[in-house]
Write a protein that holds these residues in place. Structure first.
Motif, PDB file in Angstrom:
ATOM      1  N   VAL A 193       1.960  40.909  41.320  1.00 34.31           N
ATOM      2  CA  VAL A 193       0.630  40.498  40.675  1.00 34.31           C
ATOM      3  C   VAL A 193      -0.734  41.181  41.006  1.00 34.31           C
ATOM      4  O   VAL A 193      -1.615  40.918  40.787  1.00 34.31           O
ATOM      5  CB  VAL A 193       0.592  38.797  41.080  1.00 34.31           C
ATOM      6  N   SER A 194      -0.377  42.089  41.846  1.00 35.92           N
ATOM      7  CA  SER A 194      -1.675  42.984  42.234  1.00 35.92           C
ATOM      8  C   SER A 194      -2.466  43.553  41.063  1.00 35.92           C
ATOM      9  O   SER A 194      -3.685  43.510  41.049  1.00 35.92           O
ATOM     10  CB  SER A 194      -1.402  44.080  43.108  1.00 35.92           C
ATOM     11  N   CYS A 195      -1.958  43.802  39.853  1.00 34.35           N
ATOM     12  CA  CYS A 195      -2.451  44.463  38.809  1.00 34.35           C
ATOM     13  C   CYS A 195      -3.082  43.516  37.694  1.00 34.35           C
ATOM     14  O   CYS A 195      -3.502  43.639  36.691  1.00 34.35           O
ATOM     15  CB  CYS A 195      -1.920  45.661  38.294  1.00 34.35           C
ATOM     16  N   ASP A 200       0.227  52.519  36.367  1.00 37.97           N
ATOM     17  CA  ASP A 200       1.398  51.453  36.354  1.00 37.97           C
ATOM     18  C   ASP A 200       1.037  50.457  35.018  1.00 37.97           C
ATOM     19  O   ASP A 200       0.217  49.557  35.117  1.00 37.97           O
ATOM     20  CB  ASP A 200       1.832  50.662  37.271  1.00 37.97           C
ATOM     21  N   LYS A 201       1.714  50.857  33.869  1.00 35.15           N
ATOM     22  CA  LYS A 201       1.459  49.909  32.822  1.00 35.15           C
ATOM     23  C   LYS A 201       2.033  48.402  32.954  1.00 35.15           C
ATOM     24  O   LYS A 201       1.162  47.606  32.336  1.00 35.15           O
ATOM     25  CB  LYS A 201       2.156  50.607  31.498  1.00 35.15           C
ATOM     26  N   PRO A 202       2.956  47.974  33.314  1.00 32.55           N
ATOM     27  CA  PRO A 202       3.401  46.625  33.479  1.00 32.55           C
ATOM     28  C   PRO A 202       2.079  45.867  34.219  1.00 32.55           C
ATOM     29  O   PRO A 202       1.726  46.553  35.079  1.00 32.55           O
ATOM     30  CB  PRO A 202       4.591  46.604  34.252  1.00 32.55           C
ATOM     31  N   ARG A 203       2.014  44.577  33.524  1.00 33.14           N
ATOM     32  CA  ARG A 203       1.282  43.472  34.156  1.00 33.14           C
ATOM     33  C   ARG A 203       2.056  42.200  34.073  1.00 33.14           C
ATOM     34  O   ARG A 203       2.640  42.059  33.200  1.00 33.14           O
ATOM     35  CB  ARG A 203       0.124  43.452  33.200  1.00 33.14           C
ATOM     36  N   TYR A 204       2.433  41.905  35.443  1.00 29.51           N
ATOM     37  CA  TYR A 204       3.156  40.624  35.601  1.00 29.51           C
ATOM     38  C   TYR A 204       2.588  39.418  35.895  1.00 29.51           C
ATOM     39  O   TYR A 204       1.313  39.156  36.364  1.00 29.51           O
ATOM     40  CB  TYR A 204       4.187  40.907  37.005  1.00 29.51           C
ATOM     41  N   THR A 205       3.185  38.254  35.166  1.00 28.73           N
ATOM     42  CA  THR A 205       2.504  36.995  35.176  1.00 28.73           C
ATOM     43  C   THR A 205       3.155  36.120  36.342  1.00 28.73           C
ATOM     44  O   THR A 205       4.321  36.489  36.889  1.00 28.73           O
ATOM     45  CB  THR A 205       2.673  36.262  33.866  1.00 28.73           C
ATOM     46  N   GLU A 206       2.459  34.937  36.767  1.00 32.86           N
ATOM     47  CA  GLU A 206       3.101  33.947  37.768  1.00 32.86           C
ATOM     48  C   GLU A 206       4.437  33.597  37.250  1.00 32.86           C
ATOM     49  O   GLU A 206       5.231  33.782  38.086  1.00 32.86           O
ATOM     50  CB  GLU A 206       2.201  32.958  38.002  1.00 32.86           C
ATOM     51  N   MET A 216      -2.150  37.293  52.904  1.00 36.38           N
ATOM     52  CA  MET A 216      -2.523  38.353  51.850  1.00 36.38           C
ATOM     53  C   MET A 216      -2.265  38.392  50.480  1.00 36.38           C
ATOM     54  O   MET A 216      -0.995  38.252  50.085  1.00 36.38           O
ATOM     55  CB  MET A 216      -1.815  39.580  52.514  1.00 36.38           C
ATOM     56  N   PRO A 217      -3.271  37.880  49.858  1.00 37.09           N
ATOM     57  CA  PRO A 217      -2.839  37.387  48.398  1.00 37.09           C
ATOM     58  C   PRO A 217      -2.352  38.534  47.569  1.00 37.09           C
ATOM     59  O   PRO A 217      -1.351  38.124  46.834  1.00 37.09           O
ATOM     60  CB  PRO A 217      -4.345  37.214  48.048  1.00 37.09           C
ATOM     61  N   ASN A 218      -2.608  39.868  47.272  1.00 37.68           N
ATOM     62  CA  ASN A 218      -1.788  40.823  46.828  1.00 37.68           C
ATOM     63  C   ASN A 218      -1.795  42.090  47.807  1.00 37.68           C
ATOM     64  O   ASN A 218      -2.743  42.933  47.519  1.00 37.68           O
ATOM     65  CB  ASN A 218      -2.426  40.962  45.480  1.00 37.68           C
ATOM     66  N   PRO A 219      -0.716  42.203  48.565  1.00 36.64           N
ATOM     67  CA  PRO A 219      -0.606  43.291  49.462  1.00 36.64           C
ATOM     68  C   PRO A 219      -0.591  44.469  48.880  1.00 36.64           C
ATOM     69  O   PRO A 219       0.069  44.676  47.646  1.00 36.64           O
ATOM     70  CB  PRO A 219       0.745  42.844  50.040  1.00 36.64           C
ATOM     71  N   PRO A 220      -1.230  45.586  49.167  1.00 39.89           N
ATOM     72  CA  PRO A 220      -1.023  46.693  48.881  1.00 39.89           C
ATOM     73  C   PRO A 220       0.441  47.175  48.695  1.00 39.89           C
ATOM     74  O   PRO A 220       1.043  46.953  49.518  1.00 39.89           O
ATOM     75  CB  PRO A 220      -1.863  47.704  49.986  1.00 39.89           C
ATOM     76  N   ARG A 221       0.646  47.716  47.521  1.00 37.87           N
ATOM     77  CA  ARG A 221       2.137  47.953  47.254  1.00 37.87           C
ATOM     78  C   ARG A 221       2.677  49.046  48.151  1.00 37.87           C
ATOM     79  O   ARG A 221       2.294  49.969  48.417  1.00 37.87           O
ATOM     80  CB  ARG A 221       2.208  48.421  45.978  1.00 37.87           C
TER      81      ARG A 221
END
Length: 514
Positions: A421-423, A389-395, A1-6
């Protein structure tokens, strides 16, 4: 599941509707430019559509009354109230008691975000029979959900593959695949749902709530919010403090946390729940079939997940139980102590090479029914969270945070850290670091925290009380297990909630229900 629903704000009741099936719509109204002047046309409810999860039309209530559905017209863009409209699906059960004692409508949001209230309320309607004596029970599909202009991303076959992917990468190639799959999912959401993506924020849904209040004929909003529904209720109270009637927040989201803090807090909550499950298993009079001690139970689970990373086992149909699917299934089972028996059974089977039960639990988490069809729960969950949600997180950022998450939970740490990393590359900018729920002037709001809650940890209830402001939040503690308190049928909790909603009796702040 690449970016699981939070999982941070998921609701037990939403996924339990599917779980009960796996393991054992509404009429149109004439459009009016002035949305506050519309009249709802209530009709017998149709069977849920695919975005709502499918299934049969709701069964009649115990007294023979039928559930009724209608469609409310709301502005697509609340900044342009005379512009395009969208339909919001509503469901209700009319009050069963003396009409002269009817208080009004009690509106429910069961969380997610992304859960269909139109399917969830009738599935659990009997739990609220006492409240129905003085209220019409009402719920809805929030914008972007179910029948209410649903966010659409991938089709069913694509989602099967999507949820089979590795959500906890171990090397550079796996990390690249994770991020690529995330971008592909997010691009599909934009391609299929661009019109609605910038209009599914919680502030938009709160304005929809106030429109419902007006059209339903209530001077004040009487409200029961569960999980993410507590965040929605808090935002409503902030925007419309003078319109809050009798309100209950159960399974409370911490409104002071950004998405990273929320993910870390939930990592702690799920580990705490797993600890409680393990202790419970080994404390039974009969031998625990999945471990000799609580630590042994957890050690064996960790080994299972490690083994599945390289060697999945048969699951359901042609799908295999992967490490990610097993983690999702374990998380799902921790939402209620009633599910612990399924977790024990699923682990026993998985140790023998059969992943069916854990995969069915994962399917419930992901909104997949027994026919292989997905609701839009996952798509809506990501869309609403990313719009909020404003934050965007990198690898690189997640990589730096992994040790902290792992120290909190060796089982769920990687899973929830990489979920941040979902967003990444989402089409719409996030609105804020965290919601504003300050509500000076609001009527009292009963805020219930459950000490064993995995998805919305207990500490969030106190944070919500403080954020609502002096004299607004009234905290009650339930010493239990699972997600939420009212659904546990604890007599102390029921007495406090029913006493407030039905009779206006505000419980003493700091009440503890054992």
């Amino acid at each position: 599941m690449p970016n699981p629903p939070r999982l941070r704000v998921a609701a037990l009741t939403v996924s339990a509707v599917l779980l009960s099936n796996l393991l054992a719509g509404c009429g149109d109204d004439s459009e009016d430019q002035n949305v506050t002047a519309q009249k709802l046309s209530w009709k017998d409810c149709p069977a849920p559509d695919g975005a709502e999860g499918g299934g049969d039309a709701p069964s009649p209530l115990p007294n023979g009354d039928k559930w009724q559905c209608a469609t409310l017209k709301a502005p697509l863009d609340w900044n342009k109230p005379k512009g395009d409209k969208i339909g919001l699906a509503l469901i209700r059960a009319k009050a069963s008691g003396d009409e002269s004692k009817r208080i009004g409508s009690l509106i429910f949001n069961f969380g997610g975000p992304g859960g269909s209230g139109v399917t969830t309320l009738p599935a659990f309607g009997e739990d609220y029979a006492k409240l129905r004596t003085r209220y019409d029970l009402v719920s809805f599909d929030p914008r972007g959900v179910g029948r209410s202009e649903p966010v659409e991303c991938l089709n069913d076959l694509q989602l099967d593959a999507y949820f089979q992917q590795d959500a906890t990468p171990d090397d550079a190639a796996e990390r690249t695949r994770l991020l690529d799959d995330t971008r592909e999912f997010n691009a599909a959401c934009e391609d299929n749902s661009e019109k609605v993506l910038s209009h599914v924020r919680t502030t938009d849904a709160a304005r929809d709530l106030d429109l419902m209040r007006q059209i339903l004929g209530d001077e004040k909003l009487h409200y029961f919010g569960i999980s993410y529904g507590t965040e929605l209720g808090g935002v409503y109270a902030h925007l419309f403090p003078g319109k809050v009637g009798r309100a209950v927040f159960d399974a409370v989201v911490d409104p002071t946390e950004d998405s990273e803090e929320g993910s870390l807090g939930q990592t702690k909550g799920f580990q705490r729940a797993l600890d409680n499950f393990a202790e419970h298993c080994v404390s039974q009079t009969e031998d625990c079939p999945i471990g000799d001690s609580a630590q042994d139970v957890k050690t064996r689970i960790a080994k299972l997940l490690k083994d599945l990373d390289s060697a999945p086992i048969p699951g359901v149909g042609l799908r295999e139980l992967t490490q990610t699917a097993a983690t999702s299934g374990i998380a799902q089972s921790l939402y209620s102590q009633d599910f612990w028996e399924y977790l024990t059974e699923g682990l026993e089977q998985a140790y023998d090479g059969d992943g069916r039960v854990l995969m069915l639990l994962a399917d419930s988490m992901n909104g997949r029914n027994e026919d292989g069809e997905y609701s839009n729960l996952s798509a809506a969950n990501i869309a609403i969270n990313c719009a909020d949600d404003k934050p965007r997180y990198t690898e690189d950022y997640v990589e730096r945070k992994l040790p902290e998450f792992r120290s909190v939970s060796p089982i769920f740490g990687d899973y929830l850290a990489w979920g941040m990393v979902s967003c990444t590359d989402w089409a719409v900018a996030g609105a804020a670091e965290h919601p504003d729920v300050s509500a000076a002037g609001s009527a009292p709001i009963l805020v219930i925290g459950n000490t064993g809650d995995p998805a919305t940890p207990y500490e969030g209830a106190r944070k919500m009380v403080d954020a609502l402001g002096k004299g607004v939040g009234v905290e009650l503690t339930y010493k239990g297990q699972g997600h939420g308190a009212y659904g546990s049928e604890n007599t102390c909790v029921h007495s406090a909630v029913n006493g407030y909603l039905l009779d206006g009796k505000v419980p003493t702040a700091g009440t503890i229900c054992p």
